[in-house]
Structures are given as C-alpha cells and as structure tokens.
Write a protein that holds these residues in place. Structure first.
Motif, PDB file in Angstrom:
ATOM      1  N   LEU A  84      35.865  30.282  45.003  1.00  0.00           N
ATOM      2  CA  LEU A  84      35.867  29.486  43.765  1.00  0.00           C
ATOM      3  C   LEU A  84      34.487  29.446  43.116  1.00  0.00           C
ATOM      4  CD1 LEU A  84      38.085  26.443  44.903  1.00  0.00           C
ATOM      5  CD2 LEU A  84      38.757  28.270  43.332  1.00  0.00           C
ATOM      6  N   LEU A  85      33.437  29.744  43.902  1.00  0.00           N
ATOM      7  CA  LEU A  85      32.074  29.730  43.361  1.00  0.00           C
ATOM      8  C   LEU A  85      31.807  30.939  42.464  1.00  0.00           C
ATOM      9  CD1 LEU A  85      30.175  28.860  46.694  1.00  0.00           C
ATOM     10  CD2 LEU A  85      30.709  27.265  44.834  1.00  0.00           C
ATOM     11  N   PHE A  86      32.653  31.970  42.563  1.00  0.00           N
ATOM     12  CA  PHE A  86      32.400  33.231  41.862  1.00  0.00           C
ATOM     13  C   PHE A  86      32.925  33.213  40.420  1.00  0.00           C
ATOM     14  CE2 PHE A  86      30.541  36.343  44.819  1.00  0.00           C
ATOM     15  CZ  PHE A  86      30.426  35.528  45.932  1.00  0.00           C
ATOM     16  N   THR A  87      32.589  34.274  39.669  1.00  0.00           N
ATOM     17  CA  THR A  87      32.916  34.325  38.244  1.00  0.00           C
ATOM     18  C   THR A  87      34.411  34.380  37.990  1.00  0.00           C
ATOM     19  OG1 THR A  87      30.902  35.621  37.988  1.00  0.00           O
ATOM     20  CG2 THR A  87      32.370  35.482  36.076  1.00  0.00           C
ATOM     21  N   ARG A  88      35.088  35.307  38.711  1.00  0.00           N
ATOM     22  CA  ARG A  88      36.525  35.392  38.472  1.00  0.00           C
ATOM     23  C   ARG A  88      37.240  35.995  39.684  1.00  0.00           C
ATOM     24  NH1 ARG A  88      36.385  40.299  34.090  1.00  0.00           N
ATOM     25  NH2 ARG A  88      34.879  41.370  35.400  1.00  0.00           N
ATOM     26  N   SER A  89      38.547  35.705  39.736  1.00  0.00           N
ATOM     27  CA  SER A  89      39.371  36.202  40.830  1.00  0.00           C
ATOM     28  C   SER A  89      40.580  36.910  40.260  1.00  0.00           C
ATOM     29  CB  SER A  89      39.833  35.039  41.704  1.00  0.00           C
ATOM     30  OG  SER A  89      40.844  35.465  42.601  1.00  0.00           O
ATOM     31  N   TYR A  90      41.028  37.922  41.001  1.00  0.00           N
ATOM     32  CA  TYR A  90      42.231  38.654  40.607  1.00  0.00           C
ATOM     33  C   TYR A  90      43.431  38.260  41.462  1.00  0.00           C
ATOM     34  CZ  TYR A  90      39.261  41.367  37.577  1.00  0.00           C
ATOM     35  OH  TYR A  90      38.405  41.738  36.565  1.00  0.00           O
ATOM     36  N   GLU A  91      43.358  37.089  42.088  1.00  0.00           N
ATOM     37  CA  GLU A  91      44.480  36.624  42.901  1.00  0.00           C
ATOM     38  C   GLU A  91      45.557  36.035  41.991  1.00  0.00           C
ATOM     39  OE1 GLU A  91      43.556  33.713  45.940  1.00  0.00           O
ATOM     40  OE2 GLU A  91      45.685  33.303  46.254  1.00  0.00           O
ATOM     41  N   GLY A  92      46.727  36.697  41.952  1.00  0.00           N
ATOM     42  CA  GLY A  92      47.839  36.230  41.116  1.00  0.00           C
ATOM     43  C   GLY A  92      47.466  36.194  39.641  1.00  0.00           C
ATOM     44  N   GLY A  93      46.950  37.301  39.124  1.00  0.00           N
ATOM     45  CA  GLY A  93      46.520  37.371  37.725  1.00  0.00           C
ATOM     46  C   GLY A  93      45.005  37.424  37.665  1.00  0.00           C
ATOM     47  N   ASP A 104      33.142  39.148  41.403  1.00  0.00           N
ATOM     48  CA  ASP A 104      34.601  39.058  41.375  1.00  0.00           C
ATOM     49  C   ASP A 104      35.170  38.800  42.768  1.00  0.00           C
ATOM     50  OD1 ASP A 104      34.522  39.610  38.711  1.00  0.00           O
ATOM     51  OD2 ASP A 104      34.997  41.747  38.937  1.00  0.00           O
ATOM     52  N   VAL A 105      36.413  38.338  42.764  1.00  0.00           N
ATOM     53  CA  VAL A 105      37.160  38.166  44.008  1.00  0.00           C
ATOM     54  C   VAL A 105      38.366  39.105  43.925  1.00  0.00           C
ATOM     55  CG1 VAL A 105      38.372  36.529  45.493  1.00  0.00           C
ATOM     56  CG2 VAL A 105      36.412  35.756  44.123  1.00  0.00           C
ATOM     57  N   VAL A 106      38.438  40.042  44.863  1.00  0.00           N
ATOM     58  CA  VAL A 106      39.459  41.093  44.792  1.00  0.00           C
ATOM     59  C   VAL A 106      40.252  41.173  46.095  1.00  0.00           C
ATOM     60  CG1 VAL A 106      38.102  42.437  43.137  1.00  0.00           C
ATOM     61  CG2 VAL A 106      37.875  42.903  45.585  1.00  0.00           C
ATOM     62  N   LYS A 107      41.406  41.864  46.026  1.00  0.00           N
ATOM     63  CA  LYS A 107      42.292  41.930  47.187  1.00  0.00           C
ATOM     64  C   LYS A 107      41.786  42.939  48.221  1.00  0.00           C
ATOM     65  CE  LYS A 107      47.228  42.027  48.293  1.00  0.00           C
ATOM     66  NZ  LYS A 107      47.511  40.805  48.881  1.00  0.00           N
ATOM     67  N   LEU A 108      42.026  42.630  49.470  1.00  0.00           N
ATOM     68  CA  LEU A 108      41.705  43.565  50.556  1.00  0.00           C
ATOM     69  C   LEU A 108      42.519  44.846  50.361  1.00  0.00           C
ATOM     70  CD1 LEU A 108      41.682  41.053  53.532  1.00  0.00           C
ATOM     71  CD2 LEU A 108      39.758  42.517  52.896  1.00  0.00           C
ATOM     72  N   PRO A 109      41.977  45.998  50.774  1.00  0.00           N
ATOM     73  CA  PRO A 109      42.685  47.260  50.542  1.00  0.00           C
ATOM     74  C   PRO A 109      43.981  47.346  51.351  1.00  0.00           C
ATOM     75  CG  PRO A 109      40.766  47.614  51.939  1.00  0.00           C
ATOM     76  CD  PRO A 109      40.693  46.193  51.463  1.00  0.00           C
ATOM     77  N   PRO A 110      44.950  48.151  50.869  1.00  0.00           N
ATOM     78  CA  PRO A 110      46.252  48.254  51.549  1.00  0.00           C
ATOM     79  C   PRO A 110      46.177  49.021  52.868  1.00  0.00           C
ATOM     80  CG  PRO A 110      46.166  49.720  49.663  1.00  0.00           C
ATOM     81  CD  PRO A 110      44.903  48.928  49.629  1.00  0.00           C
TER      82      PRO A 110
END
Lengths: 202, 267
Positions: A84-93, A104-110
């Motif tokens: 939450l401290l970061f600029t933006r997240s791609y979790e659910g949009g 950014d906050v991004v998803k772990l690789p598949p």
C-alpha cells in the motif's frame, strides 16, 4: 512507546498486536485518525486485497497516513501494508497506493505456485534499521501473490527470491516495509519488530 | 534464497484436549493443545494444524478459546480444521486468530464456501482438506471421503483437488486414508498425482512413521509440505531431527538455532 495498529477491518490483528507487545510496545488498535494521532508510530497490517485496503485506509486514516507520508510519524507496512506504500498496484485492475515509495506492485510470474506461501530466506543488500543483527539467509514467513517493484533500488534493504527477485524489506526515511509477516516469523520476526521500535526511538 | 519445504505437526483436539487417532480409533490423551503447539514452535515447526475431532458442536466455544490462546502465544502460523460447516464458522475461527481454516466435508457439500471464504479473507486462508482412499487395482484411482472418512462420495480425488483450486483454495491438505495411522509412509503416488495437477501448495498427510517417509513425500511425492502427528507426538523424532535428516539429503528446510534436540534425552 505507543504504537497504533491501523485496523482496516480485514482480519484479525491479535498476532501483530502481541508481536509488538512482546517487543515492549504499548499497542492501540486504531479505528480512526483520532485514535492513531497520539501514537509514536503506525503499523499498517497486511491481509486482504489491495483495492479494499487502500479504500479503508483513505476512508479511516487519511490524516494519519498523510502524516506518515510526510515523515512526521514512522510507519511500518507489513505484507499488503508494505504494498500500500507504493505508487500503484495491478491487483484486480489498476489502483493507486499511497505513493510514498515510488514503484509498482505486480503479480508473481506463472512459473511458480501462487501464493508464495511459507518460509523463505532473505539476502541483506544494504545496511538498514530493520535488519540490524539479522544475517543473510535468515528465514521469514511469506504469504503473498503480488510483489513490489521499486523505481529506486536504494529503498530495498533485503531481497528474497521466488519466481523473481523482489524486496523483502524496504526503508525510506521513517517509512518501513516488510513483505513477510514478522509477527508470524518466530524469533527472527521478533527481532525485526524490536528493530522497528528501536528505530522509532532514535 | 529458496522457498523451503514445510514440516507441520498436527494436533488432534477433542473437547479441548490433544489426542491422536490411530486409524480413527484408539484415542490416547496427551495434553494441552497450546503447550503442545509452543513446544513444536521451539522444535522448529513451520506451522501447526489443529484438527477438531469433537463429535458434537457443543464444544465449539472450547475450540475457539484454544484458537484465541494459541494466537496469543504462538509466533508461527496455524490452521484450524474440523467441524467448520459454514461461512459463519470460517469467519469465527479466522477472527479468533487462526491464520487458515481447513474445509473438508463442507467444501464437498458446498464448494461455493471455498470461493466465499477466499474472496473475503484471501485464498491463503482457505485450505481444502481431502481424505482420499484407493479404489480399483489396475489403474489406481482415489475416491474422496467425507464425514471423517465415513462417507464415500464417488468423487475422484485428483479432479476434486483441481476443482478446489478453481474455486479459490489456497492449499490442499491431502490425507491418504489407506496409509493414515499405518506409519508405513505416505501414499507417494497419490501425493505426486495431486501435486502435479494443481498450481497451489500440497500438504502430504497420513502415514509418516520416520524421517525417510517425509523425505519421500517431499521429493518423489512432490509435496510442498508434510504433515505428521504421531511421530512427533510420541516424541519418536523431534521436528529438528526430521529437518536435519532432510537437510543432509539436500531438501531445503528452515532451520532454527538450537532446535535440533534428541527426544531420547528429553523424555
């Protein structure tokens, strides 16, 4: 020392409360800005989804987090709390965070099983407050599906690796974050919490 | 830096006391759950599982009290399973301080419970426990049983694990009913089939009699974690001893300073 754990209404805060108490802090689980205002430090706990977390944080703790973002009061974000401290997240949009740490906050690789759940070791990259007395290879308990990608590498105090290499501990002035759960990480986690309280005193 | 394999002692709890069922009968009383959990933490356990085997739901408050006390004392994660039938139960147990709940019969009856729990509390809180029993002999298959192993469902265990993941489960706790309590080793084939079919962690359970069995489950069985009860409970091996055995054979596990201690001296 008084620490306010910001209650985002997203889970049980008993463990983090006890972790802080064991380390010698007086803890208030805050429901509002007013309750957080008189604390010496803030803890932003971490369970649930980013969107719900940032919404609850803005609704309940706008002033408190503004003060933390301006460096007026130290803050420790744990797991989602760190994200939450970061600029933006791609979790659910795509959602904007507090932006006190750029990135950014991004998803772990598949390529790996998600969530990253269990005990992983850290590598200490530079001197920081939270990692005082903690060596390379110490184990901490992680539970997360997204990870932080800071714009400036210098905020990363320690890293871990799971599908990718990412920050386990970040620090920027009086803003601290751990991707792992120190309150669930046995004695090593206890040491991190004590280090945070020591940093607040200084 | 590697994600380590987890060693998870399981405590069966009946009316607030720890017991371990051998093949679901022959219960032997062995103490206070919170004390037991703390001892396992000292030995280097990575998580603890409490399985509430109390038959009636009258003792629900007793279990919640144990959950609260454990959350207060323990500084490693713990899971609670057994008798969790509804979303309200999931919520009660998690809000009392458990890190995860394990759903078994209720998940089979109502898979939406998995989704509901995962959406609100996160997938990492929702463990789906599968009790599986071998059927047929040429092509091995495993059937899901519910109600503590008493009711056959006709559902294929591997297919159910895949569906549980789709519904939002964060982890599978896989118990072989054929091997549970036998101390002859885990059902490695079952464990491997399920591990290869899902993309969430699998905890192998049922049959651990020595550290070599745990090694087999984590390597040939491809499990992410191994759950065991009696070998720890009756102090045949400590968690530290099991981890030392695994480390010597190249399995990544978390070590805790001073935790490796022979039970033989302790007993």
């Amino acid at each position: 020392m008084k620490v306010a754990v910001l209650d985002l209404g997203m889970g049980n805060l008993l463990s983090i409360r006890r972790g802080l108490e064991r380390a010698g802090a007086e803890v208030v689980v805050a429901q509002s800005n007013g309750e957080a205002a008189c604390a010496d430090a803030l803890v932003l706990p971490g369970v649930g989804a980013f969107r719900d977390g940032i919404r609850a944080l803005r609704e309940r703790f706008g002033e408190a987090t503004d003060a933390a973002c301006q460096g007026k009061i130290p803050i420790l974000g744990i797991c989602l709390g760190m994200q939450l401290l970061f600029t933006r997240s791609y979790e659910g949009g795509e959602h904007h965070g507090l932006g006190v740490i750029r990135g950014d906050v991004v998803k772990l690789p598949p390529t790996v099983k998600v969530p990253h759940m269990g005990w992983n070791s850290i590598k200490v990259l530079r001197e920081g407050e939270l990692t005082r007395g903690i060596g390379d290879g110490e184990y901490f308990y992680f539970v997360h599906s997204y990870y932080c990608l800071p714009a400036e590498g210098s905020v990363t105090i320690a890293a871990t690796e799971y599908g990718s290499t990412f920050p386990a501990v970040v620090e920027k002035g009086a803003v601290f974050g751990t991707q792992f759960h120190p309150e669930k990480s046995g004695s090593a986690g206890g040491a991190v919490i004590r280090n945070f309280l020591e940093a607040v005193k200084r | 830096m590697t994600l380590t394999k987890r060693i998870i002692p399981c405590l069966d709890v009946d009316k607030g006391r720890v017991v371990k069922g051998i093949k679901f009968v022959n219960l032997r009383d062995a103490g206070d759950p919170v004390e037991q959990a703390l001892e396992y933490e000292r030995q280097g356990a990575d998580e603890i599982v409490f399985l509430d085997i109390t038959a009636s739901s009258d003792n629900r408050e007793t279990m919640l009290e144990i959950v609260r006390k454990t959350a207060y004392e323990l500084s490693i994660p713990f899971t609670v399973g057994g008798g969790i039938r509804s979303y309200a139960d999931v919520r009660r147990v998690l809000m009392a301080g458990a890190d995860k709940v394990s759903l078994n019969t209720a998940a089979v009856k109502n898979p939406k419970l998995i989704t509901e729990g995962a959406e609100i509390f996160g997938s990492q809180c929702i463990v789906v426990a599968i009790d599986a029993k071998r059927v047929g002999c040429e092509e091995p298959r495993w059937e899901v049983y519910t109600h503590g192993g008493r009711v056959a469902t006709g559902i294929d265990a591997v297919a159910w694990a895949v569906k549980a993941e789709e519904m939002g489960a964060g982890e599978i706790l896989l118990t072989s009913m054929d091997f549970d309590g036998s101390k002859d080793g885990y059902d490695v084939e079952l464990t491997r089939r399920v591990s290869e079919s899902v993309n969430i962690p699998v905890i192998a359970s049922g049959g651990a009699g020595n550290p070599a069995h745990i090694y087999e489950a984590l390597t040939a069985g491809k499990a992410d974690a191994a759950l065991a009860a009696s070998i720890f409970h009756y102090a045949e091996f400590t968690v530290g001893e099991v981890k030392e055995y695994l480390l010597e054979r190249g399995v990544p596990v978390r070590t805790v300073r001073g935790a490796v201690r022979s039970c033989k001296n302790a007993v």
